[in-house]
Write an enzyme that holds these catalytic residues in place. Structure first.
Site, PDB file in Angstrom:
ATOM      1  N   ASP A 128      36.636  46.471  35.174  1.00 39.35           N
ATOM      2  CA  ASP A 128      37.799  46.053  35.950  1.00 39.35           C
ATOM      3  C   ASP A 128      37.488  45.260  37.225  1.00 39.35           C
ATOM      4  O   ASP A 128      38.007  44.175  37.399  1.00 39.35           O
ATOM      5  CB  ASP A 128      38.658  47.283  36.302  1.00 39.35           C
ATOM      6  CG  ASP A 128      39.986  46.878  36.921  1.00 39.35           C
ATOM      7  OD1 ASP A 128      40.581  45.910  36.442  1.00 39.35           O
ATOM      8  OD2 ASP A 128      40.419  47.533  37.879  1.00 39.35           O
TER       9      ASP A 128
ATOM     10  N   ARG B  37      35.820  34.294  35.627  1.00 35.75           N
ATOM     11  CA  ARG B  37      36.763  35.181  34.942  1.00 35.75           C
ATOM     12  C   ARG B  37      37.219  34.583  33.614  1.00 35.75           C
ATOM     13  O   ARG B  37      37.422  35.305  32.635  1.00 35.75           O
ATOM     14  CB  ARG B  37      37.967  35.440  35.857  1.00 35.75           C
ATOM     15  CG  ARG B  37      38.945  36.487  35.371  1.00 35.75           C
ATOM     16  CD  ARG B  37      40.014  36.730  36.419  1.00 35.75           C
ATOM     17  NE  ARG B  37      39.429  37.236  37.647  1.00 35.75           N
ATOM     18  CZ  ARG B  37      39.134  38.513  37.873  1.00 35.75           C
ATOM     19  NH1 ARG B  37      39.390  39.416  36.938  1.00 35.75           N
ATOM     20  NH2 ARG B  37      38.606  38.897  39.019  1.00 35.75           N
TER      21      ARG B  37
ATOM     22  N   CYS C  79      60.670  43.110  19.399  1.00 37.09           N
ATOM     23  CA  CYS C  79      60.881  44.125  20.441  1.00 37.09           C
ATOM     24  C   CYS C  79      60.792  43.513  21.836  1.00 37.09           C
ATOM     25  O   CYS C  79      59.895  42.729  22.130  1.00 37.09           O
ATOM     26  CB  CYS C  79      59.841  45.239  20.292  1.00 37.09           C
ATOM     27  SG  CYS C  79      59.989  46.547  21.524  1.00 37.09           S
TER      28      CYS C  79
ATOM     29  N   CYS D 269      53.614  51.422  38.707  1.00 36.14           N
ATOM     30  CA  CYS D 269      54.837  51.523  37.906  1.00 36.14           C
ATOM     31  C   CYS D 269      54.429  51.607  36.445  1.00 36.14           C
ATOM     32  O   CYS D 269      53.611  50.812  35.974  1.00 36.14           O
ATOM     33  CB  CYS D 269      55.712  50.292  38.148  1.00 36.14           C
ATOM     34  SG  CYS D 269      57.249  50.261  37.193  1.00 36.14           S
TER      35      CYS D 269
END
Length: 375
Positions: free
Chosen positions: A137, A62, A194, A244
């Protein structure tokens, strides 16, 4: 490959990407993310991956794309926009309805994107004579650092990719190739001062900007985590029954996203705000039928019902008492335990105690839920 041939190849890649519904396409080198392995190792060493053991098992591959495929020289990174048509957080004001993450209201993106990537890769191989591999993915590929290196966007403080043109709602896919292609310039960070994505998180899942502790993340808890949801997070979950979107939805860069309608994926309207009462009645067959073709199907009914029961407990809706009570007889201890917690939130202590006296429960995990609810 000479300069003119590469120009033709790039033009074909851009045309194919647009035709297949991708919103952005950029190129980077296969060795373009040398710092990614160190960040991944720190994440794993801190235990922030929770029960996602596969992340540690595949860490070497990965963290370095060339370890995954040594013949790779270039990576074509593609982004597909899935921005919602309306405010995805509005559902949080409807506690008797389930909030499903925007991406999961579409057909499973693995299926949607992989076929398109294969078509693009096949055409790339035919035009260049190079070898190709596609990844979406589930493979051990760090798409977000690669997308940043390719110039599609940058990893924001919420660790997700952000684009000045496309906002935060992005599916990513990659085509690895043995072809030597000129890389595009990397994108720089435009988050500035931010903190919107950090401050909105209901469970404080960001220990610092650009760092995520998955163990506290509602997406992890409702999707990846297989056991009972820790008590400390249950109230904060609210009515979020799958994933979420808070940190994505508040990103200011979303307002600059302008994507042609034909490039947008179409979401399922029936998953915008499904009533909890309807979901609580799902048996395994009905669950599979409702979520056929959806990523939600992958977590299975047991885990999904656990999530729905947590939402029911947070609903303050007395009409959900009976559907929750019925699930005290469910075959799965995880479901029965979540039903106990939901009823503990919806009933007064006397009613809950009277109900407990009628239940024969032998599973230790469910008994502990009863003890906590009545304590």
């Amino acid at each position: 490959m000479d300069e003119r041939a590469e120009e033709r190849l790039r033009a074909r890649l851009i045309a194919d990407a647009g035709r297949l519904g991708f919103s952005g396409v950029r190129i980077t080198r296969a060795d373009a993310i040398p710092a990614a392995k160190g960040r991944l190792d720190h994440f794993l060493a801190e235990g922030r991956h929770g029960t996602m053991a596969w992340m540690a098992d595949t860490a070497d591959r990965r963290g370095a794309p060339l370890t995954l495929w040594p013949a790779a020289r270039s990576v074509v990174m593609l982004a597909m926009n899935y921005a919602p048509e309306s405010d995805p957080l509005a559902i949080l004001d409807q506690p008797a309805h389930g909030a499903i993450s925007v991406y999961a209201r579409h057909r499973d993106y693995h299926d949607v994107i992989k076929g398109k990537l294969k078509e693009m890769a096949s055409r790339l191989a035919a035009a260049s004579g190079a070898d190709v591999k596609v990844f979406v993915d589930t493979a051990p590929v760090m798409e977000k650092p690669l997308a940043e290196a390719a110039g599609l966007g940058w990893q924001g403080k919420h660790t997700n990719l952000v684009s000045r043109e496309l906002g935060s709602w992005l599916f990513l896919g990659s085509i690895f190739t043995s072809a030597e292609l000129t890389p595009d310039a990397a994108e720089s960070d435009h988050c500035g001062s931010c903190r919107a994505c950090l401050d909105v998180c209901p469970t404080d899942a960001f220990p610092a900007p650009y760092q995520l502790d998955a163990r506290r993340c509602i997406s992890y808890l409702t999707i990846e985590h297989a056991g009972p949801i820790p008590h400390e997070f249950r109230k904060a979950i609210g009515n979020r029954i799958y994933g979420c979107d808070d940190c994505l939805a508040v990103c200011p860069w979303n307002k600059f996203a302008k994507v042609a309608r034909e490039q947008k994926l179409q979401a399922r309207a029936d998953l915008d705000a499904p009533p909890l009462a309807r979901l609580l009645a799902l048996d395994d067959g009905a669950f599979r039928q409702l979520f056929s073709g959806s990523p939600i199907k992958r977590i299975g009914r047991t885990r999904f019902m656990r999530n729905v029961l947590i939402a029911a407990g947070n609903s303050n809706d007395a009409s959900l008492v009976e559907p929750c009570r019925a699930l005290l007889d469910d075959a799965e201890p995880l479901v029965r335990g979540a039903a106990v917690w939901a009823l503990g939130e919806l009933l007064d202590h006397r009613s809950l105690s009277a109900l407990e006296a009628t239940v024969e429960e032998l599973d230790p995990s469910v008994r502990s839920e009863w003890a906590a609810a009545l304590g």
